[in-house]
Motif scaffolding. Structure first.
Motif, PDB file in Angstrom:
ATOM      1  N   PRO A  42       2.798   8.389  -7.530  1.00  0.00           N
ATOM      2  CA  PRO A  42       2.877   9.051  -8.152  1.00  0.00           C
ATOM      3  C   PRO A  42       3.595  10.565  -7.818  1.00  0.00           C
ATOM      4  CG  PRO A  42       0.332   8.278  -7.239  1.00  0.00           C
ATOM      5  CD  PRO A  42       1.737   7.496  -6.257  1.00  0.00           C
ATOM      6  N   VAL A  43       4.234  10.629  -5.879  1.00  0.00           N
ATOM      7  CA  VAL A  43       5.390  11.244  -5.720  1.00  0.00           C
ATOM      8  C   VAL A  43       6.536  10.836  -6.510  1.00  0.00           C
ATOM      9  CG1 VAL A  43       6.464  12.248  -3.697  1.00  0.00           C
ATOM     10  CG2 VAL A  43       3.985  11.692  -3.674  1.00  0.00           C
ATOM     11  N   ARG A  44       6.837   9.436  -6.820  1.00  0.00           N
ATOM     12  CA  ARG A  44       8.040   9.303  -7.198  1.00  0.00           C
ATOM     13  C   ARG A  44       8.334   9.790  -8.443  1.00  0.00           C
ATOM     14  NH1 ARG A  44       9.873   3.817  -4.181  1.00  0.00           N
ATOM     15  NH2 ARG A  44      10.388   4.620  -1.935  1.00  0.00           N
ATOM     16  N   ALA A  45       7.092   9.560  -9.403  1.00  0.00           N
ATOM     17  CA  ALA A  45       6.759   9.598 -10.807  1.00  0.00           C
ATOM     18  C   ALA A  45       6.853  11.480 -10.799  1.00  0.00           C
ATOM     19  CB  ALA A  45       5.304   9.045 -11.512  1.00  0.00           C
ATOM     20  N   LEU A  46       6.239  12.450 -10.183  1.00  0.00           N
ATOM     21  CA  LEU A  46       6.067  13.445  -9.805  1.00  0.00           C
ATOM     22  C   LEU A  46       7.676  14.027  -9.687  1.00  0.00           C
ATOM     23  CD1 LEU A  46       3.753  15.004  -8.264  1.00  0.00           C
ATOM     24  CD2 LEU A  46       3.477  14.884 -10.592  1.00  0.00           C
ATOM     25  N   VAL A  92       1.289  -1.151   0.074  1.00  0.00           N
ATOM     26  CA  VAL A  92       0.126   0.007   0.010  1.00  0.00           C
ATOM     27  C   VAL A  92       0.662   1.210  -0.365  1.00  0.00           C
ATOM     28  CG1 VAL A  92      -1.876   1.169   1.254  1.00  0.00           C
ATOM     29  CG2 VAL A  92      -1.988  -1.029   1.389  1.00  0.00           C
ATOM     30  N   GLN A  93       1.799   1.324   1.108  1.00  0.00           N
ATOM     31  CA  GLN A  93       3.121   2.009   1.023  1.00  0.00           C
ATOM     32  C   GLN A  93       3.687   2.396  -0.424  1.00  0.00           C
ATOM     33  OE1 GLN A  93       5.796   1.758   3.775  1.00  0.00           O
ATOM     34  NE2 GLN A  93       3.775   1.886   5.755  1.00  0.00           N
ATOM     35  N   TRP A  94       4.420   1.363  -1.277  1.00  0.00           N
ATOM     36  CA  TRP A  94       4.595   1.099  -2.621  1.00  0.00           C
ATOM     37  C   TRP A  94       3.709   2.301  -3.476  1.00  0.00           C
ATOM     38  CZ3 TRP A  94       4.590  -0.386  -7.065  1.00  0.00           C
ATOM     39  CH2 TRP A  94       5.070  -0.331  -8.359  1.00  0.00           C
ATOM     40  N   VAL A  95       2.292   1.869  -3.505  1.00  0.00           N
ATOM     41  CA  VAL A  95       1.309   2.752  -3.792  1.00  0.00           C
ATOM     42  C   VAL A  95       1.377   3.476  -4.253  1.00  0.00           C
ATOM     43  CG1 VAL A  95      -0.695   2.113  -5.379  1.00  0.00           C
ATOM     44  CG2 VAL A  95       0.411   0.222  -5.106  1.00  0.00           C
TER      45      VAL A  95
END
Length: 296
Positions: A65-69, A58-61
């Protein structure tokens, strides 16, 4: 409807049950008991591990979005930096190409004049590459240790430079390693030449470790040296070959004391973070064959 038939019991919503203060004490005692048991027996450690394993997907998912940004932002930042570096590199390459052509012409002219005047050619330095292993732990002697020693032909007193300018001088030689005292040392002197004015001075290190710098000593107050001037080795000491970059004048003031100006020079070499260096060996260049070919 008779009054006796009405249900006089209050609805569950209005039932008080156990007093709130009693619940507070019971839960407080239970919390303290659980903390003591956990501190002594470590019963909750497996439970925490299991919960962490279950929640990790759940944390990874949630972090994607934050890592993608962050990745997108870093990509465009790196792209812009690379484009800016490429523009600066092209401009510098054009300048260096122009200077390289001029240097080649002046070198040939100098060689021809020396042949005509029957003067000895300048000493041509040879160099061997070395890598900086670590910095000396002595806080009073700024220096580094390189991975070349007497077995590799390193001589005591040999000048050392990186890709930008003079870095220091070999002060101790071991079979496989050597110690290099950096030019920021207070007692290390380098004869320098101002390429704009032709003035010659002695440059000494300031001893600063965080912001290494040099000072020109015995500079008269009426000096023509100004901020932005480039200083190179003059070759007067017979140790450093002439023309090696030493630094750029950053400050000239009249508060040097004893009738001399205070001149501060920022080193050209990366004194604090040099990784690969060149150990110079000055050898006399043979001119017999060249002179014989140049004469009728």
């Amino acid at each position: 409807m008779p009054l006796g038939t009405l249900d006089r019991t209050p609805p569950p919503f209005f039932k008080q049950g156990t007093p709130a203060r009693t619940k507070l004490w019971v839960l407080s005692v239970l919390a303290v008991l659980l903390m003591v048991v956990d501190a002594r027996l470590q019963w909750t450690a497996p439970l925490r591990s299991g919960i962490a394993v279950v929640l990790y997907p759940v944390q990874w998912v949630a972090l994607q979005p934050v890592r993608a940004l962050q990745w997108v932002g870093a990509h465009f930042t790196a792209l812009e930096a690379a484009r800016r570096d490429a523009q600066e590199a092209r401009a510098l390459l054009a300048q260096q190409a122009e200077r390289a052509g001029l240097v080649e012409f002046l070198t040939q002219e100098n060689l021809t004049l020396r042949r005509l005047l029957q003067l000895r050619e300048r000493q041509a330095p040879t160099a061997q590459a070395a890598e900086v292993l670590y910095t000396l732990p002595d806080p009073y002697v700024p220096g580094v240790v390189i991975d070349r020693g007497s077995l590799h032909g390193v001589a005591l007193g040999a000048p050392v430079m990186d890709g930008f300018g003079v870095l220091g001088q070999v002060t101790r030689v071991h079979p496989a390693t050597s110690e290099v005292t950096l030019l920021s040392h207070r007692q290390l002197a380098i004869p320098v030449l101002n390429t704009r004015t032709g003035e010659r001075y002695l440059a000494y290190g300031t001893g600063e470790r965080d912001m290494p710098a040099l000072t020109l000593r015995f500079v008269p107050l009426q000096t023509a040296t100004a901020a932005g001037d480039t200083v190179v080795t003059s070759g007067m000491d017979g140790v450093y070959p002439p023309g090696l970059p030493v630094g750029t004048v950053s400050e000239v003031s009249a508060d040097g004391g004893e009738g001399f100006a205070h001149v501060r020079v920022e080193p050209s070499a990366r004194v604090r973070d040099a990784q690969h260096v060149l150990v110079l060996r000055v050898t006399l260049h043979s001119t017999t064959g060249a002179q014989q070919e140049g004469r009728p």
